[in-house]
Design an enzyme around this catalytic site. Sequence first.
Site, mmCIF file in Angstrom:
data_model
loop_
_atom_site.group_PDB
_atom_site.id
_atom_site.type_symbol
_atom_site.label_atom_id
_atom_site.label_comp_id
_atom_site.label_asym_id
_atom_site.label_seq_id
_atom_site.Cartn_x
_atom_site.Cartn_y
_atom_site.Cartn_z
ATOM 1 N N GLU A 90 0.834 -1.195 0.000
ATOM 2 C CA GLU A 90 0.000 0.000 0.000
ATOM 3 C C GLU A 90 0.874 1.253 0.000
ATOM 4 O O GLU A 90 1.909 1.297 0.656
ATOM 5 C CB GLU A 90 -0.930 -0.008 1.223
ATOM 6 C CG GLU A 90 -1.818 -1.241 1.232
ATOM 7 C CD GLU A 90 -2.982 -1.178 2.220
ATOM 8 O OE1 GLU A 90 -4.002 -1.802 1.923
ATOM 9 O OE2 GLU A 90 -2.877 -0.524 3.278
ATOM 10 N N CYS A 103 3.582 8.564 0.715
ATOM 11 C CA CYS A 103 4.023 7.702 1.812
ATOM 12 C C CYS A 103 4.298 6.319 1.232
ATOM 13 O O CYS A 103 3.366 5.660 0.750
ATOM 14 C CB CYS A 103 2.919 7.664 2.870
ATOM 15 S SG CYS A 103 3.246 6.534 4.232
ATOM 16 N N CYS A 110 5.754 -6.579 8.168
ATOM 17 C CA CYS A 110 6.739 -5.986 9.079
ATOM 18 C C CYS A 110 6.992 -6.942 10.234
ATOM 19 O O CYS A 110 6.075 -7.617 10.703
ATOM 20 C CB CYS A 110 6.192 -4.651 9.611
ATOM 21 S SG CYS A 110 7.325 -3.799 10.728
ATOM 22 N N CYS A 114 4.851 -4.002 16.774
ATOM 23 C CA CYS A 114 4.263 -2.948 17.608
ATOM 24 C C CYS A 114 2.777 -3.266 17.839
ATOM 25 O O CYS A 114 2.066 -3.638 16.902
ATOM 26 C CB CYS A 114 4.402 -1.573 16.951
ATOM 27 S SG CYS A 114 6.120 -1.103 16.697
ATOM 28 N N CYS A 117 -0.196 -1.420 15.634
ATOM 29 C CA CYS A 117 -0.036 -1.196 14.193
ATOM 30 C C CYS A 117 -0.546 -2.381 13.368
ATOM 31 O O CYS A 117 -0.282 -3.536 13.705
ATOM 32 C CB CYS A 117 1.444 -0.952 13.892
ATOM 33 S SG CYS A 117 1.754 -0.525 12.172
ATOM 34 N N CYS A 331 -1.987 6.618 9.670
ATOM 35 C CA CYS A 331 -0.810 5.974 10.293
ATOM 36 C C CYS A 331 -1.209 4.677 10.990
ATOM 37 O O CYS A 331 -2.152 4.655 11.775
ATOM 38 C CB CYS A 331 -0.203 6.875 11.354
ATOM 39 S SG CYS A 331 0.273 8.462 10.739
HETATM 40 N N1 SAH Z 1 8.324 1.126 10.948
HETATM 41 C C1 SAH Z 1 8.522 2.553 10.873
HETATM 42 C C2 SAH Z 1 7.756 3.173 9.752
HETATM 43 C C3 SAH Z 1 6.257 3.194 9.936
HETATM 44 S S1 SAH Z 1 5.780 4.848 10.089
HETATM 45 C C4 SAH Z 1 8.205 3.196 12.221
HETATM 46 O O1 SAH Z 1 7.808 2.465 13.120
HETATM 47 O O2 SAH Z 1 8.454 4.368 12.402
HETATM 48 C C5 SAH Z 1 4.150 4.732 10.661
HETATM 49 C C6 SAH Z 1 3.940 5.528 11.911
HETATM 50 O O3 SAH Z 1 2.595 5.319 12.398
HETATM 51 C C7 SAH Z 1 4.863 5.097 13.043
HETATM 52 O O4 SAH Z 1 5.205 6.169 13.845
HETATM 53 C C8 SAH Z 1 3.970 4.158 13.794
HETATM 54 O O5 SAH Z 1 4.410 3.915 15.099
HETATM 55 C C9 SAH Z 1 2.653 4.901 13.739
HETATM 56 N N2 SAH Z 1 1.498 4.054 14.032
HETATM 57 C C10 SAH Z 1 1.400 2.721 13.946
HETATM 58 N N3 SAH Z 1 0.162 2.315 14.293
HETATM 59 C C11 SAH Z 1 -0.532 3.422 14.600
HETATM 60 C C12 SAH Z 1 -1.876 3.660 14.999
HETATM 61 N N4 SAH Z 1 -2.732 2.657 15.145
HETATM 62 N N5 SAH Z 1 -2.253 4.925 15.204
HETATM 63 C C13 SAH Z 1 -1.389 5.950 15.033
HETATM 64 N N6 SAH Z 1 -0.114 5.801 14.636
HETATM 65 C C14 SAH Z 1 0.314 4.543 14.428
#
Ligand code: SAH
Length: 341
Positions: A90, A103, A110, A114, A117, A331
């Site tokens: 995506e 983006c 991944c 986390c 996510c 995000c």
């Molecule tokens: N793996 C990298 C790149 C992903 S960026 C990273 O972790 O930074 C995507 C961003 O969205 C990251 O900051 C991630 O932590 C955040 N994110 C993930 N799940 C989310 C959610 N449910 N709500 C808001 N932000 C989220």
Amino acid sequence: MINLCDFTLEELTEYFKNLGEASFRAKQVFSFIAKGCESIDDLTCLSKALREKLKCECEIFLPKVERKLVSKIDGTIKYLLTLSDGNIIETVAMKYHHGISVCVSSQVGCAMGCTFCASTLGGRVRNLTPGEITGQIIRVGKDLGERVSNIVVMGIGEPFDNYENLIKFLKNINNPEGVNLGYRHITVSTCGIVPKIIDFANQGMSVNLAVSLHAPTDEYRKAIMPIAKKYSLNELLDACRYYFNKTGRRITYEYALIEGKNSSDECARLLIELFKNDNCHINLIPVNDVKERGNVRVSKKRVEEFKNMLTRSHVTATVRRELGSDISASCGQLRNSAIEQ
Ligand code: SAH
């Protein structure tokens, strides 16, 4: 088959040299690809004979648009793009008054785990090649008929878990013979792979770095991000300060506010303690819904209170604009399409 999009200009030059061709041929092909050329036959800068020769072992493959979803709220576009092996990733395009911001994903799935996510739900399937990352930019630019003016590596995947290919992608995008986008218009986001932050600082590219922090102490962080068990917050912040000193680029810390997990007054106070002497930026994100995760988003009022606590203590903080929420393009909502949408 070799995908010519995967080569850096240096590699392409070497490749043409080995074919007994002049090095300017590599430059021509490199810039044709950046302009959206999608087949060897369309490389009209080369002789027919050379094209036939190339076709025996090469192709030019750009990810194909499988589906395109447009947000009714803000016009954000989510692309589901098919790769040559059938995997789907995506990519999101956001329109701003100054141009298009894209983006990009860096992996299929991944491995980071986390807990908030969607991208990590099915684990990591594979790394994207440099050409598959660049290809997302070229494909979106072609589809919209507009130049991409900003790139954020914030889609599916952990870019520092695919470091070599990330660097090749950045070099290619920046190359004046190619897409020619300045490093300052590019942001890479990491969940905090400390040694790679150091390597990236030493790389000498002034790319913006965003770090997914999401918690003010090791204890809080370990509860929601497995990577925190590997690297302590102290190690992470030291690496980030090193990055800032080396590149002069101010670090952005991403902080998704989750009800009952990291949004208390105590958390805000701890954050202030961490950053009161730093020239950095905190980007607050009210956590986005991921149905398998069940995290609860804090109220708008709480987001404002949390932000105000930080800014009153001179820690710069803003709230990230939520884009594409009706098409799950915000995000943390991007996912491997093998996992139900
Ligand atoms: N793996 C990298 C790149 C992903 S960026 C990273 O972790 O930074 C995507 C961003 O969205 C990251 O900051 C991630 O932590 C955040 N994110 C993930 N799940 C989310 C959610 N449910 N709500 C808001 N932000 C989220």
